[in-house]
Scaffold this motif. Structure first.
Motif, PDB file in Angstrom:
ATOM      1  N   ARG C 129      15.714  -3.593  -5.704  1.00 49.71           N
ATOM      2  CA  ARG C 129      17.352  -2.986  -5.277  1.00 49.71           C
ATOM      3  C   ARG C 129      17.956  -2.855  -6.481  1.00 49.71           C
ATOM      4  O   ARG C 129      18.705  -1.649  -6.362  1.00 49.71           O
ATOM      5  CB  ARG C 129      17.798  -4.035  -4.274  1.00 49.71           C
ATOM      6  N   ARG C 134      19.037   1.101  -3.880  1.00 52.67           N
ATOM      7  CA  ARG C 134      18.745   1.248  -2.454  1.00 52.67           C
ATOM      8  C   ARG C 134      18.669  -0.385  -1.821  1.00 52.67           C
ATOM      9  O   ARG C 134      18.480  -1.335  -2.862  1.00 52.67           O
ATOM     10  CB  ARG C 134      17.776   2.081  -2.037  1.00 52.67           C
ATOM     11  N   LYS C 135      18.451  -0.268  -0.547  1.00 49.64           N
ATOM     12  CA  LYS C 135      18.624  -1.648   0.057  1.00 49.64           C
ATOM     13  C   LYS C 135      17.250  -2.035   0.966  1.00 49.64           C
ATOM     14  O   LYS C 135      16.887  -3.053   1.021  1.00 49.64           O
ATOM     15  CB  LYS C 135      19.816  -1.828   1.242  1.00 49.64           C
ATOM     16  N   ASP C 202      16.482   4.556   6.389  1.00 50.01           N
ATOM     17  CA  ASP C 202      17.077   4.975   5.134  1.00 50.01           C
ATOM     18  C   ASP C 202      16.243   4.609   4.171  1.00 50.01           C
ATOM     19  O   ASP C 202      15.332   3.862   3.930  1.00 50.01           O
ATOM     20  CB  ASP C 202      18.324   3.473   5.133  1.00 50.01           C
TER      21      ASP C 202
END
Lengths: 418, 418, 418, 418
Positions: C129, C134-135, C202
């Motif tokens: 991450r 990003r997650k 996502d």
């Protein structure tokens, strides 16, 4: 659905959802309304000290707004406009600029985020998070900012929060003014959290505040407290959002409720009385340099409710080109405060402008007062975490006689329920 | 703000936020509208094949609705009613029951969740989570359900999701019909996840689906696929929510878009054309036994937009007491499909009823077609993940001549941009 | 606590928590162990085909490791070293480099994230991450990566997930190899989600995968599938994390389980058998350019378990300087597969190296087989979402006779429970 | 990797990750240790006032523990036992019951959640959430509870929180004792939030607290404050979890740090010095009636680190059968406090038992003191949100001479850096 034996259930009882609420407190069927009065289908009048929860600051079907509305609809003006440019929107923007923004020196861009308050709050949150790149937004104890998931996370009420059905996150609550009974300096806790990198508070994107918490029980923040908050936001690099959905549009005297404190928020949300006629409309205002939206990044089908732009323009022209309404509201505020102050000993009053709360020992008594007032022809409702506060929101256009009449009914309702 | 040298910026450019969108695609100022046509302030007419993104199924300022609206406003009917019982709401509920629910045998309670589509979706999510005690809601690839935080978590579009500024959670996406190009049996993946306790999918509260994905690019689910989904929901104990905000109110022929498939969802959301006049209004419908709301557990200031109830009642009375409109829409659907089919080879058409999409290779071309159509006097817009689909949503009340005219302009715009 | 009438409860029953698990399946008190055998306090031997859930690849109290361990402890070597530099850690790093990294051309830095597998996975997630900003992290159906909150969000098992008590987020599951029964091309769904900006996925920071899912039921990914995954990660800019906690250290033949596929993950987690002696130790390996940690950004009290470094060094020296162990494991793999293949018809076998699963129709039967095997002197356990798979993890150092003996007992247990 | 020109980089620099930390503060390579002293590979001795961050309360390689450990390993005792019943675990449970639980009247069940502190905290969180069915857990400003995702959400330190890479949720921070400088009554804010249903605080499952915050800067809670917290938890129906990972096992005098306050937490976590020898081990203790775990609902590969059970048993037998160690620790506490009190004026001391902090104006000075102490042969480290506190954690078995020596070196280091 609870029905009384022997009666035929109405369509409200058989078809409308159990979620309905005000119709239970005021058990009649309303038909028409003018100024400060509603009439039910049997012609019985009710003096309205609720004003659409603050959406009818200029009264019901105010003729000053009604005429341009009928003309606009009659001439086939654009009704539904998304965010197309229309002549009605242009008139509104020009009037809002000249009657509201310029006289106050406010450097705001105007966004139409969808026609309800919670749309405006969701847009404000998105913008604050986008501008800062941070996630946490601070709200206050007993805050109310709306019922969609983003706004609900800011709201204090436990029952409403539980309704979300999922955990509410990316928000933190701080004590509102007076919350700790004056036993601690203002912002002591908040500032310590911000200054200490070990506090566990992720640096907030923004703080959102109501200057007077309506749903929360008519809790009035002092101007000094608001200035302290604005200063804290500036020093600690957080955006200040004032949610003026219920307290704006003259409810506290000035057009914006924060004017008295002399502060300039970074973001302001408006709704309820902005259309002036009870038509759905909301605005999100923000400093020019915060206008980093991509086209269409936030949108909504009904963000161009043009009939509402027409009545909003008429209302600004009629009431905000001079200080007549503002001055009258402030004069009446004093009168209402004095009258309510005499209602003791089992209640205490607080308020600003024409929003006042009468706090009782518990919700049972406050609800009894409202029920009795209804029987006597006055519409008022409770608020506060335990429903313990009777909330008064008369139209700003209420006459002196109506104000006296309503306060008189309220006094009787308090006595009858003692 | 991008300004052309030498011109004076308009109030839209100086005061309105950069978030404005349609006004960029259609660079004029609109003034009035009737039926299928808008007129700008210079009197130039535009044929409207966008219809307020599906909010104006009965055309602009339809006189059948306009008369009762003007009468209602003229007689000082209740404008803003929260969820008080009013005569206007009673008429709407009775008409909705007799014209919509009873003829279709639909066992629904009616909730007024606030006047916008996203309010209705947020209410549906809360209810599904409350009824089941679960959190996960399944939506589909390229879904669009709204812009407030709960609805946005269901939405597929990466740009809109990123606008949230916080992670979107408690939702999972599944492949919409046709998504995997027919290379896998329907629901293979979804059903495996549900049957396998090691799949990592937390048991969903509900599935939410559009029968035709409008924003997603006019993706049409087959009736067979919808029946499979309804069956899966029943077998696997998940509530089925049909979001009929854009596709309901006759857009696909029947009043509800799911009627063709012969399914009965547990929850239905309606908005856009339900008022019929472009006025903000939405409904959340659900089976009687799901009506477990506490009074006021979900609410909203503008949930009682009574002028919208008046036009909604008039629209149901005028168009949904018989099948005339429905039958005409279905007939025209065939004609539109045939006409669009001849536009190739660099585009392909798909649709149902009077919602049609024309897919091009990329967004650049599709946007060029829309720009050219505007120059030629036709309003159409793009949709789809890459803006690659020109979307057609003419009013259902469009005349045959207008339909021919619009399709003719579109054909020219396609040719001109080849 | 369920007690048998008339017996005195043991301290395990009165003081140890109900969460204890293996002691219920194997109801005796163990005292000592050597090689492939444990002995209970009455001296009864049990052949161990569980090997500490894969932590004892070199058998119990292997004398090749025991001698340096006793020497180290006897000479007062550093026991607890946090992340101080020590001579024991230096020896380990040098040996790991020369025996593992350099011969395979692996460009990894070595992190000591705390001594358990879940520490290593949590560290890998943080790093992925941080590097990508990003997650979302993608894991697979029936994955198991640990019990702390970050790792648990990756895990498929519904019961273990529910234990979290909070929603698990920022993760998405994809189908593991064979999951959809070959009815869909590999990665069809995953790749569509990635290529479509309207998919609702996502963009992931990383994908984490076990080459063989041990807890998930001994699900074996094909080398071809692993290569496809590595290619997908490269093309779509996602980090590839191989969780080799259970399958590394020679369990499948090669030191790393992914060597057979010829891929080079970006991040690798190791634990279980890395110390070789059952002592707590774990590693997180990653490409040099991913080493963006700040000093101490992830830490843990027991990350410097120096006695484990000593046995780990000895194990690498004894078993990974040549291919003897690897080659023997691969030869035996074929033998075990053949033997298990003859156990049908009510079970089917699958596996790689010396990890094998025997799938029965349901968990009841598989548990019965394990219980019967215990009675006959063999320790084996179940795995899979319904406990339907008997899992075999003999020490890699098991002798031919022990292997025959264990497989013979297993065959009898299968027959006895038919 | 920063290298000094002209030197050959070590394997620590070329192979070990940049995340390494203590090796930077103490730039040498350690080889062996006994009692209170470590020796580097050149034989240079260092007095250890860090004690493995509190993991070595009985000193390095304490012969009282070393003998049974070598015997156990030498006799091939079970090394890796998962949660099988073993003779070593039985001895530990019996000793823990007779030496710790029974004399203190503590009604606890014992869980082995995995061998690290963060495993124990994650288990405590899961249990609290399962027992109460709630999600929010309250921790305190400057708390430290571990680095896996569940524990990290409780932690105050901004840098460590940011390392998560995802938002940390389901937790709320309250002010630790002294945090608001005595300007507000204890628990004023916390109690108001709990009593007010409009406060926005979702009713917590539990409160987790360290009696002395080690990582947070040696912040010492008063016994009176701890009693107030226990009372609040009882009155408001929240579980009280004491994280005694660093402060338990005699560090403050008593075996548990909360004994002085006379409270009985619902849940207690222990790790660090529980094995007594620096071997990874942790415990989660809870009231019998909270033991609602399903078998295996939380687990971990190394939860049965039997060599650690052996040393833990020996440590309890040697040091906790009478009050000798406790009494000596309390006597020395007074002496250390007096000595540190004379070091001013540019630092101030606080502590309890044998954990003391020396607070300087900023982290730069505190780090300089530690560096100078290292040069003079003493190992100490900083803590606190700005690294401004030098933390002293000498072994409890330190001799009087060693204590004098260490305090003398510290005094010199303070003077040299003034």
């Amino acid at each position: 659905m609870t029905l009384i034996a022997g009666t035929v259930p109405t369509v409200f009882e058989t078809v409308e959802s159990e979620v309905r609420s005000y119709c239970r407190a005021w058990p009649t069927v309303f038909e028409r309304a003018t100024g400060s009065r509603l009439y039910d289908e049997h012609g019985r009048p009710f003096l309205d000290f609720f004003a659409g929860a603050g959406s009818l600051n200029y009264g019901h079907n105010n003729p000053v707004l009604k005429r341009p509305l009928l003309d606009y609809l009659g001439s086939d003006g654009i009704t539904h406009g998304l965010d197309m440019s229309t002549t009605a929107k242009r008139s509104f923007l020009e009037t809002f600029r000249s009657a509201v923004l310029e006289p106050r020196g406010l450097p705001y861009k105007v966004m139409f985020p969808g026609p309800t308050g919670t749309n405006a709050v969701e847009a404000a949150l998105k913008l604050a998070r986008k501008v800062t790149g941070r996630k946490t937004v601070v709200s206050f104890t007993n805050a109310f900012h709306g019922m969609s998931l983003g706004s609900l996370a800011l709201t204090g009420n436990a029952g409403k929060r539980a309704g979300a059905g999922v955990p509410l996150s990316h928000t933190t609550q701080m004590p509102f003014d007076h919350y700790l009974g004056g036993r601690t300096p203002d912002f002591l806790w908040f500032e310590r959290l911000l200054e200490d990198s070990g506090s566990g508070l992720d640096h907030p994107a923004a703080v959102i505040v109501e200057t007077v918490q309506g749903e929360g029980g008519v809790n009035v923040a002092r101007a000094e407290w608001l200035r302290g908050l604005a200063d804290l936001c500036r020093r600690r690099d957080m955006l200040l959002i004032v949610d003026d959905i219920q307290m704006g549009c003259g409810r506290t005297g000035d057009f914006f409720s924060f004017e008295e404190a002399g502060i300039t928020p970074d973001v302001v949300t408006l709704s309820k009385s902005i259309s002036g006629y009870g038509l759905p409309m909301s605005l999100c205002l923000f400093r020019d340099e915060l206008d980093v939206w991509e086209p269409g990044e936030h949108n909504g089908t009904f963000r161009g409710n043009n009939p509402a732009f027409v009545t909003a323009t008429a209302a600004l022209d009629a009431y905000w080109r001079d200080t007549t309404l503002r001055d009258r509201t402030l004069r009446r505020s004093a009168a209402v405060g004095a009258a309510l102050g005499e209602l003791g000993p089992d209640c205490s009053a607080r308020g600003r402008g024409l929003v006042w709360g009468l706090e009782f020992a518990d919700g049972e008594r406050a609800r009894a007062v409202c029920r009795r007032a209804f029987d006597l022809g006055l519409l008022v409702e409770t608020s506060g975490p335990r429903d313990e506060v009777v909330k008064l929101l008369p139209p700003l256009t209420v006459t002196d006689d109506e104000l006296d009449e309503g306060l008189g009914i309220l006094a009787r309702a308090v006595r009858h329920t003692a």
